[in-house]
Scaffold this motif. Structure first.
Motif, PDB file in Angstrom:
ATOM      1  N   ALA A 282       0.838  -1.200   0.000  1.00 35.72           N
ATOM      2  CA  ALA A 282       0.000   0.000   0.000  1.00 35.72           C
ATOM      3  C   ALA A 282       0.872   1.248   0.000  1.00 35.72           C
ATOM      4  N   ALA A 283       2.088   1.141   0.555  1.00 34.28           N
ATOM      5  CA  ALA A 283       3.003   2.285   0.548  1.00 34.28           C
ATOM      6  C   ALA A 283       3.387   2.668  -0.877  1.00 34.28           C
ATOM      7  N   GLY A 284       3.633   1.658  -1.738  1.00 36.36           N
ATOM      8  CA  GLY A 284       3.955   1.947  -3.132  1.00 36.36           C
ATOM      9  C   GLY A 284       2.816   2.667  -3.826  1.00 36.36           C
ATOM     10  N   PHE A 285       1.587   2.232  -3.556  1.00 33.38           N
ATOM     11  CA  PHE A 285       0.402   2.883  -4.111  1.00 33.38           C
ATOM     12  C   PHE A 285       0.330   4.332  -3.616  1.00 33.38           C
ATOM     13  N   ALA A 286       0.508   4.517  -2.306  1.00 26.84           N
ATOM     14  CA  ALA A 286       0.447   5.865  -1.730  1.00 26.84           C
ATOM     15  C   ALA A 286       1.541   6.759  -2.300  1.00 26.84           C
ATOM     16  N   GLU A 287       2.734   6.203  -2.475  1.00 23.77           N
ATOM     17  CA  GLU A 287       3.847   7.012  -2.974  1.00 23.77           C
ATOM     18  C   GLU A 287       3.557   7.544  -4.378  1.00 23.77           C
ATOM     19  N   ASP A 288       2.977   6.708  -5.240  1.00 21.44           N
ATOM     20  CA  ASP A 288       2.657   7.178  -6.584  1.00 21.44           C
ATOM     21  C   ASP A 288       1.536   8.210  -6.559  1.00 21.44           C
ATOM     22  N   LEU A 289       0.558   8.044  -5.672  1.00 24.56           N
ATOM     23  CA  LEU A 289      -0.498   9.055  -5.549  1.00 24.56           C
ATOM     24  C   LEU A 289       0.096  10.386  -5.085  1.00 24.56           C
ATOM     25  N   GLU A 290       0.999  10.319  -4.120  1.00 18.85           N
ATOM     26  CA  GLU A 290       1.656  11.547  -3.641  1.00 18.85           C
ATOM     27  C   GLU A 290       2.541  12.152  -4.719  1.00 18.85           C
ATOM     28  N   ALA A 291       3.161  11.289  -5.541  1.00 11.89           N
ATOM     29  CA  ALA A 291       3.978  11.799  -6.644  1.00 11.89           C
ATOM     30  C   ALA A 291       3.115  12.590  -7.627  1.00 11.89           C
ATOM     31  N   ILE A 292       1.903  12.109  -7.890  1.00  7.48           N
ATOM     32  CA  ILE A 292       0.979  12.830  -8.778  1.00  7.48           C
ATOM     33  C   ILE A 292       0.633  14.193  -8.174  1.00  7.48           C
ATOM     34  N   LEU A 293       0.347  14.204  -6.878  1.00  7.23           N
ATOM     35  CA  LEU A 293      -0.007  15.463  -6.216  1.00  7.23           C
ATOM     36  C   LEU A 293       1.147  16.457  -6.229  1.00  7.23           C
ATOM     37  N   GLU A 294       2.370  15.935  -6.212  1.00  3.58           N
ATOM     38  CA  GLU A 294       3.564  16.792  -6.173  1.00  3.58           C
ATOM     39  C   GLU A 294       4.208  16.941  -7.546  1.00  3.58           C
ATOM     40  N   SER A 295       3.524  16.466  -8.595  1.00  2.00           N
ATOM     41  CA  SER A 295       4.018  16.570  -9.981  1.00  2.00           C
ATOM     42  C   SER A 295       5.376  15.903 -10.148  1.00  2.00           C
ATOM     43  N   ARG A 296       5.576  14.769  -9.472  1.00  2.00           N
ATOM     44  CA  ARG A 296       6.796  13.980  -9.626  1.00  2.00           C
ATOM     45  C   ARG A 296       6.524  12.773 -10.498  1.00  2.00           C
ATOM     46  N   PRO A 297       7.571  12.169 -11.061  1.00  2.00           N
ATOM     47  CA  PRO A 297       7.373  10.957 -11.862  1.00  2.00           C
ATOM     48  C   PRO A 297       6.826   9.825 -10.992  1.00  2.00           C
ATOM     49  N   ILE A 298       5.979   9.001 -11.566  1.00  2.00           N
ATOM     50  CA  ILE A 298       5.444   7.855 -10.845  1.00  2.00           C
ATOM     51  C   ILE A 298       6.234   6.611 -11.212  1.00  2.00           C
ATOM     52  N   ARG A 299       6.100   5.554 -10.402  1.00  3.09           N
ATOM     53  CA  ARG A 299       6.807   4.309 -10.662  1.00  3.09           C
ATOM     54  C   ARG A 299       5.954   3.345 -11.472  1.00  3.09           C
ATOM     55  N   ALA A 300       4.633   3.546 -11.475  1.00  2.89           N
ATOM     56  CA  ALA A 300       3.751   2.647 -12.224  1.00  2.89           C
ATOM     57  C   ALA A 300       3.957   2.849 -13.721  1.00  2.89           C
ATOM     58  N   ARG A 301       3.772   1.814 -14.463  1.00  2.00           N
ATOM     59  CA  ARG A 301       3.826   1.874 -15.915  1.00  2.00           C
ATOM     60  C   ARG A 301       2.644   1.097 -16.477  1.00  2.00           C
ATOM     61  N   ALA A 302       2.254   1.457 -17.673  1.00  2.00           N
ATOM     62  CA  ALA A 302       1.148   0.735 -18.305  1.00  2.00           C
ATOM     63  C   ALA A 302       1.509  -0.735 -18.463  1.00  2.00           C
ATOM     64  N   PRO A 303       0.508  -1.655 -18.408  1.00  2.00           N
ATOM     65  CA  PRO A 303       0.797  -3.081 -18.595  1.00  2.00           C
ATOM     66  C   PRO A 303       1.528  -3.321 -19.909  1.00  2.00           C
ATOM     67  N   SER A 304       2.549  -4.153 -19.852  1.00  2.00           N
ATOM     68  CA  SER A 304       3.364  -4.426 -21.026  1.00  2.00           C
ATOM     69  C   SER A 304       2.607  -5.265 -22.042  1.00  2.00           C
ATOM     70  N   TRP A 305       3.159  -5.298 -23.267  1.00  2.00           N
ATOM     71  CA  TRP A 305       2.561  -6.139 -24.309  1.00  2.00           C
ATOM     72  C   TRP A 305       2.572  -7.594 -23.872  1.00  2.00           C
TER      73      TRP A 305
END
Length: 807
Positions: A282-305
């Motif tokens: 859940a921390a990884g999820f929270a970190e990416d949400l906070e990254a969006i709020l702070e206009s930082r790059p996120i770690r998630a990527r679209a599902p690969s082919w």
């Protein structure tokens, strides 16, 4: 499956008649709600005076009793702003039957659905709320508790917009089968928010990632207004399992165009059908949400082919197999013949270029090292720094290939990093990056080196910028470089005061490093040190002590007693041993680290300065300001000269120096120093890392010593607000500083206020450190004195013990 009523106040639900007068120590005021297991009353407690939500069980089945008591056991382990707080539990006779009860805090607000309907928050506010919710879930996960029934009705939102999770009735400890409560194949939860593995009744597969799925489902609904699988709200269990297995949710961005881009990727990653494709925590999820709020790059990527095609193949096995046979047969022959010749040409060219580069590098390194030869040095005692300066000057005029120059500059940069000089290292890495046509792998190594240089130099904004460039190409990096990048990211989070995020990264990264690099590799050992440091800064002293003791033993066994990283481990061990009250062990560790670093690294190395500072601070704290103050003074002077303006280490050093001046009787000098550094701190945005909260506390204590109690209370009030907002109410500093504030209230004659503050502080310190810790004894002594002044002699007598040095 929804057995828990809301705790939100609803006047229509309050029943005027048929209420028991009291249950346990509580006077019943009304009814907040009812469920299959029992009723929740609004009740009032006398000591301390407050309203509570009193949940009383009325079912007598064995399973119901087990669930009720299990909820009590689990809630008792959780104390977080995002989780409804448990006050007490017990049993009473209600309606002629023995009924267990427990008292919770009253949340004056609706559940999540009601909050959205009432307040209509914008997209940013919804993302913020979801991030807070994920942080609360991660807190439970880090204590081994998986909720298993996260849903909007189990989330209340208070008047400040803080979500609070309740109903841990079907939660379980990670790795625990739940005793008699959960059997293989048994499905517990609420269908629209249950992960596929939970729907399938695979108890052993339900872990923290199942709660991440539920958070994703809540987030999807929060941001789009509909469920990810709308049909689940009316389907049977078997229909639900088929729906989730066969179909993916509609992408969030198609349902709500405002949720395009990163937020779509983040929520859909949490909702992945396969646990391995979701966030690990859940921390990884929270970190990416906070990254969006702070206009930082996120770690998630679209599902690969590969992932998308794998999902298709699972749904269409027969067709996919036939197509695959034909496709492989047609493509293989074409590819093999054309690639063979191309690869041979490229390999030959690369090998020749690499040979030329290595030859040039080796020749230059040989010339650089011979500079230390007595015949070349002509009697001068050259240090490593001298040799590096000569090498850099020679390199500027050297007739070498650009690739060789860049490689040599990289070597010089790494060496400067080892010497702790981030500024010099950063300049060399920047010069190397200026060369055109560098191989991608080398450019990435140089970028990481420059990022690490900025972090070591205290320029955290630049460090984050450099790491951001690497994150955009994460998928192309070699595994070892990915681990090194994540390690630097964790170090940046830790140094800039974001301990919880650092801990989440390190807990995920350490097992990866051990698997890929080996448990005793230098990088794996270093990650263990970082984890201990982050845990200590976050206030988890017991967890930090367990990690650092193991790390120190490993380092000495693997790297040897004099290795700089082993000495770092001993320094960190001293910090943690001191936090838990083991003064003798702490002093021994501090002295071993300080003496070793002085001998191995020299007196001007940053690590040596830090060890001298830590030892000096320890001596001052334990009453030996005469010996400790000169060490801290030297370190403070070094920090001021070598760290950026407002650097946390420099501010903390000045704070400790002020503490020493106070002990030596120079109260005016101590106050001037504290007010000056607080002015600098406020100008730069206030405190960040936990240790930077000490100056205001020290000023409050100094003002009390001078009899200026009203001024001291103003400082403690400001400090209390800052700690709650930035560190959280569960951080040990919250209880430690509250004890000091309680003493100040007592000095002002506000005895009832002092009693309430000190009772709460003492209870928290007792739970955190135990009765024999100096901080707990100090709080107990203060509380006993207040009890005595209030005429509560029995309570005072129970707490009487020798006073210890105040904080």
């Amino acid at each position: 499956m929804d057995e828990h009523p809301t705790h939100a106040l609803d006047e229509d639900q309050q029943i005027a008649a048929s209420l028991p007068a009291v249950i346990g120590p509580y006077r019943i005021l009304g009814v907040l709600g009812e469920g299959a297991m029992g009723r929740v009353y609004l009740a009032r407690e006398t000591h301390p005076p407050r309203e509570v939500a009193l949940k009383v069980m009325r079912g007598l089945s064995r399973t119901a009793w087990e669930r009720f008591h299990r909820e009590i056991d689990l809630l008792g382990q959780l104390e977080h702003p995002g989780i409804v707080r448990l006050y007490a539990a017990g049993e009473d006779v209600v309606g002629g039957l023995v009924a267990p009860w427990f008292a919770l805090e009253v949340v004056r607000g609706p559940d999540l659905h009601g909050y959205l309907q009432r307040d209509q928050p914008d997209l940013r506010a919804r993302i913020t709320l979801l991030a807070k919710l994920a942080r609360a879930v991660d807190y439970a996960h880090r204590r081994g508790i998986v909720h298993r029934d996260l849903k909007p009705s189990n989330v209340l939102v208070d008047e400040h917009g803080q979500p609070k999770i309740l109903d841990f009735g079907i939660a379980r400890l990670h790795g625990d089968e739940g005793g008699q409560m959960t059997q293989a194949g048994q499905v517990m939860g609420t269908l629209p928010y249950m992960s596929p593995e939970q729907l399938a009744g695979n108890t052993r597969d339900v872990d923290a990632r199942s709660d991440v799925y539920a958070l994703g489902a809540i987030g999807y609904e929060l941001l789009s207004g509909q469920l990810p699988h709308p049909r689940l709200s009316t389907s049977t269990l078997f229909e639900a399992l088929d729906i989730v297995r066969r179909g993916n949710p509609e992408p969030l961005e198609r349902v709500n165009k405002q949720a395009r881009g990163d937020i779509n990727l983040v929520v859909m990653k949490a909702l992945a059908g396969e646990p391995a494709q979701r966030y690990d925590s859940a921390a990884g999820f929270a970190e990416d949400l906070e990254a969006i709020l702070e206009s930082r790059p996120i770690r998630a990527r679209a599902p690969s082919w590969t992932y998308r095609s794998g999902r298709f193949i699972r749904r269409n096995r027969t067709l996919s197999a036939a197509v695959a046979v034909v496709f492989v047969a047609l493509v293989t022959a074409t590819i093999i013949s054309s690639l063979a010749a191309q690869r041979a040409r490229v390999a030959l060219a690369q090998a020749q270029a690499r040979a030329n580069e290595l030859s040039a590098v080796n020749g230059f390194m040989e010339r650089m090292l011979t500079a230390a030869d007595p015949e070349q040095a002509q009697g001068r005692d050259l240090r490593v720094r001298d040799i590096l300066d000569v090498a850099a000057a020679d390199l500027d005029g050297a007739q070498l290939p650009a690739s060789a120059v860049a490689r040599l500059q990289q070597i010089l940069g790494v060496t400067w990093l080892g010497l702790g000089d981030g500024t010099r290292a950063g300049a060399v890495f920047t010069a190397a990056l200026a060369h055109a046509d560098l191989p991608a792998a080398q450019r990435d190594e140089l970028l990481l080196g420059r990022a690490r240089s900025a972090i070591i130099a205290g320029d955290y904004a630049s460090g984050e910028q450099q790491l951001g460039q690497l994150r955009t190409r994460r998928a192309t990096l070699a595994p070892a470089l990915q681990i090194a990048m994540d390690e630097s990211a964790a170090e940046l989070l830790r140094e800039s005061g974001k301990q919880k995020q650092a801990i989440a990264v390190l807990r995920q990264l350490l097992p990866q490093a051990r698997q890929q690099l080996g448990a005793n590799s230098q990088r794996s050992l270093g990650l263990q040190l970082q984890l201990s440091s982050a845990l200590q800064l976050d206030g988890d002293y017991a967890g930090a002590l367990e990690v650092i003791r193991d790390a120190a033993a490993r380092h000495e066994r693997v790297l040897g007693a004099k290795h700089p990283q082993t000495l770092y481990a001993w320094n960190q061990l001293g910090i943690v041993e001191n936090k838990v009250g083991h003064a003798d062990a702490a002093e021994a560790a501090f002295r071993r680290a300080a003496q070793g670093r002085l001998a191995v690294l020299g007196e001007s190395h940053p690590a040596t300065v830090m060890s001298q500072f830590n030892l000096g601070s320890f001596l001052i704290e334990h009453g030996n300001a005469k010996d400790g103050a000169p060490m801290v003074q030297r370190a403070s002077t070094w920090f001021d000269a070598n760290r950026p303006d407002g650097d946390s280490k420099a501010l903390v050093a000045r704070s400790v120096l002020a503490y020493a001046l106070e002990d030596l009787g120079d109260l005016d000098g101590a106050e001037r120093l504290l007010r000056g550094l607080l002015g600098t701190q406020e100008r730069l945005g206030g405190p960040g890392a936990p240790d930077t909260y000490a100056p205001r506390n020290n000023l409050g204590m100094l003002l009390m010593k001078r009899g200026r109690y009203a001024d001291a209370l103003a400082e403690f009030d400001t400090l209390s607000q800052q700690v709650r907002q930035r560190l959280g109410a569960e951080h040990p500093f919250a209880a430690i500083f509250a004890s000091n504030r309680g003493e100040c209230l007592a000095k002002l004659g506000r005895l009832d206020d002092a009693r309430r503050v000190l009772e709460d502080s003492h209870a928290r310190l007792l739970k955190r450190f135990g009765a024999e810790h100096a901080r707990t004894r100090t709080a107990a002594q203060r509380l006993a004195e207040v009890y005595a002044r209030l005429g509560m002699s029995a309570q005072a007598q129970a707490l009487q013990m020798p006073a210890s040095k105040t904080d």
